[in-house]
Design an enzyme around this catalytic site. Structure first.
Site, short mmCIF file in Angstrom:
data_model
loop_
_atom_site.label_atom_id
_atom_site.label_comp_id
_atom_site.label_asym_id
_atom_site.label_seq_id
_atom_site.Cartn_x
_atom_site.Cartn_y
_atom_site.Cartn_z
N LYS A 1 -3.29 10.45 0.05
CA LYS A 1 -2.04 9.72 0.32
C LYS A 1 -2.08 8.34 -0.37
O LYS A 1 -1.07 7.91 -0.95
CB LYS A 1 -1.83 9.53 1.82
N LYS B 1 2.16 -2.04 2.71
CA LYS B 1 1.05 -1.67 3.60
C LYS B 1 0.20 -0.58 2.96
O LYS B 1 -1.04 -0.66 2.96
CB LYS B 1 1.61 -1.16 4.94
#
Lengths: 300, 300, 300, 300
Positions: free
Chosen positions: B171, B239
């Site tokens: 990811k 983030k």
């Protein structure tokens, strides 16, 4: 069918010219190294002794040369094309040169009644051989329409993208995108290769989402196999990125990522790898961290 | 069918949980803001009063939370999941958190006989609603096989990419690739928009070659229309890029482009645009050159 | 003279504490590894068995610790400083930590009537030993005035730069500047070393103009001699750059060069060179181009 | 004293030539815009009608021109210097041009028995007026010794840094260092200006340590006052950075920071600020974050 002249029978030019013969055009070819013309002459083309002679007998002339100075030499040197091309004839330049150079050439030809289309191609040697190049055309509608009839012989996709020089601008954007996508794939793979991730499975799922790209699909496997045979050489990509940087300067926009990616390409050339495929860019990322060979470090 | 607990009913979590009900699972849901559970309860799910209660009655629990501390709180706070989950049960964390945090959680759960799979998803709200998320799974084969039976309810693609933490690593790589592709598309479009190029035609031909990417296909048109409604917010992408930078540090590889792209995202957040779609990254390129609005400058 | 407590007798802290004894202060010292206190006790300092004990008997306490969590532990753990420091006493933190952490500590101490000054130092081990550190102080005027009387023992220069946390912000800016200057000196030297330029002569004239910097003067000769003994370790500079990046995020300003320079430092750490002096950054530039050793290539 | 010719009486050249008259040399001047020569003729210099005439009557000729093509034109055009300079005479080029161009000129002059020294200067208009320029000389020892006698009239510092072209290489390094130092000062100040730090106090202490630089000392105050009157124009610095990038390519070393800093300079030029002092680079950092004007945001 038309009388088509072709100047520049290199790795790309020779197969492109071959498709023109196959399409039934009457082809006149010229190359500085005349040996390269033999194969095409055997196929039915006529050899010319000079670029001027090509201009004299052709309705349409295609140039496929390394860089701006080469195109300018062929056109403007003593006895060059511009002195023999007839008013109403069409010059199509398939070389990748700067948009400004293309615009200047278009202006000079227009003054003598010669049509001009800049038509750089994308797809590399494979695309040239298969006759499936993507072609970005800049010019007047009438000239572009006429060019399409000829370029059709080796086009997979063609688009008229604007006035003269626009083909080169889109090619510059294309080369920025390709280099950027390769560079970030290089970083992502360099990371994954230093972990316990199963990369083949990872590539499958990455290509299924928003991260998908032709570069990830086609180039990532070669990066993993360390297969850096060109394809498209870093030396040429460097030339194209310099064209892109100059075009951005001209358009008054700074391109910081392209600036740094150009230096990464330059790093490979400095290391003597300029003749490798542009996917070798991953080596710059690895070398920066002192890691010539990817090693599983177990990041977890 | 299984007893499945679901914790975290946000923009992504609620539609994901909905698909589990549709698939016939017996669903127990918990959300800090309990109002968000009502819609699912109306669909047949059972509401729980605490995360501990979810653990008590479920065979499999899925968490879908904003960040590592949220997942850790749900698990390890007084009366949290770890105190009520039975040995042999399975926790699937679909949140995007750091690979190190995932590995640590996996280790702690293993010590109490609980299986763990990290299974971050890609595809955004659209993918969650349509049940077509790409899911990257890290864990033991047995646990992953069991997870697939459940995740199948909202998966477009699933891949087992390695041991615990590997899902998060892939990811992280995914988010690097997406940000990189957006950033370079931002530079290429910023250039083309300041020329006479017809951009729609240009996008067509660019997407036909090696420059093609899902980002170019999906995000470039929105950049041109200045439609920056999320989609995926820059604050979240920031983030995720920080997770990627930390993962690269851990794997001992420097990622210079990701370093600078993170600062471009940070520039947008500094300007108050953190709530816009990540395609708004093009604005950082434009602002750098003092050009808030693209203007045709006629680069030729 | 005052009763001064000192916690943290590392490479920097020990000589700093020594200067306090020399200046006539009554010194109470604590270090986790108590052996490090012996030298100071021999000089006349008193050893304490715990940080709490230091607080109990001191008017002013100085901490000199590696990072925010260390300072927080010393203050807030069971029996830590905050439980024994008397109202009206003064804590001076000379560690380099994040401005946000410093501000939070200042707030908590203020609530119990304890003064706080953040006072990070610059100058390295050499400056600590010679008692000529540059000290950047953040805090209320009264507290800073009081701190100056003590810090004077090892200060070459002191400045009150703003409210609590400001000392750390200026230190963060200091570390950005030093890293940036080192990085660009690394590029300039890498270039000159690959030409026929006589570098000693070049350094002389470069230091005579606008390119002059303390880094060029002090670090360039060491780079040329490949003398990378610290000095100031890359691992610590990396920590400080991360503090700077977080401070910039907090102040809502993107810092693209700092972003990429941090990755260059990270590259050195990845290569196992994190223990070398920060001037070793030049190796990242060289490695990027596949050139581990500078070789005269005759650029002319 | 010598017969000295001087070609190029711009902002720098005119005061430099003036110092030669003051030093007692017999001066012959030429400028394309002849009006610029009047002031010097009033001071006792002789005006020449062409560059060829300057060559005919001088023992030593100094050129001070904008770029390589200008120097080449003056030398090699019909009736240019090379056709009139006597064997044994000396050409000193004080322009900032590419090292490769300088080396090529040196080679051509050597073939006709003319000595050549490349001697770019640093110090700007202020240094030219005060006669305190830093001069970096490349050439044979004998030629450089002879050049020093003349250049002495306006030199603050002189160094013989290597064979022909070396002066330009050191100047390129100088411009990399200055741009790099300005850029990182821009980031550090942009950060501090968005906090409650007292910047004047901060600058004092920063200049007392390893972060000290001439740029921090001289340019930071102007950045804070938003006084961007040149000084040294960004347009010229851009030209010099392109020379540096080309020199690095030639020396086979990639310079990633210089690559991105060049784009920051380009961003200012794109915004129409190319005529401002190079310290205006701070505006690129601010604009990137959408912050045209520094605003105290209270970072603590």
């Amino acid at each position: 069918m038309m009388k088509v002249g072709f100047i520049g029978l290199g790795v790309m030019g020779k197969p492109m010219a071959g498709h023109l013969v196959d399409a039934g055009h009457e082809l006149i070819v010229y190359n500085r190294t005349s040996a390269k013309a033999q194969e095409l002459i055997a196929k039915g083309a006529t050899g010319a002794a000079s670029t001027g002679e090509v201009g004299q007998v052709s309705d349409v002339v295609i140039t496929m040369l390394p860089d701006s100075p080469d195109v300018e030499a062929v056109l403007f040197e003593d006895g060059g094309l511009i002195s023999t091309l007839k008013p109403g004839s069409l010059l199509i330049d398939c070389s990748t040169i700067s948009p400004e150079a293309a615009a200047a050439i278009g202006g000079q030809l227009a003054a003598t009644g010669i049509q001009f289309v800049d038509a750089p191609v994308s797809g590399g040697e494979i695309g040239a051989v298969s006759g499936k190049l993507a072609i970005m055309m800049g010019g007047e509608v009438e000239a572009v329409t006429r060019a399409e009839e000829v370029l059709n012989a080796f086009a997979g996709a063609m688009a008229h993208v604007g006035p003269v020089g626009s083909g080169q601008l889109v090619k510059a954007a294309n080369q920025m995108l390709v280099a950027g996508n390769i560079a970030i794939v290089g970083e992502a793979l360099s990371l994954l290769q230093r972990t316990e991730v199963d990369i083949d499975s990872a590539l499958g799922v990455l290509n299924g989402g928003l991260a998908a790209s032709r570069v990830l699909e086609v180039k990532a496997p070669k990066m993993l196999e360390r297969d850096f045979a060109p394809g498209f050489r870093l030396d040429l990509h460097y030339k194209d990125l310099r064209i892109a940087l100059a075009a951005a300067e001209h358009a008054k926009i700074a391109v910081p990522l392209t600036g740094i990616i150009t230096q990464l390409v330059q790093a490979l050339r400095s290391a003597g790898d300029g003749g490798e495929d542009h996917s070798a860019l991953i080596k710059a990322i690895e070398r920066l961290s002192g890691a010539a060979t990817p090693v599983k470090e177990g990041a977890l």
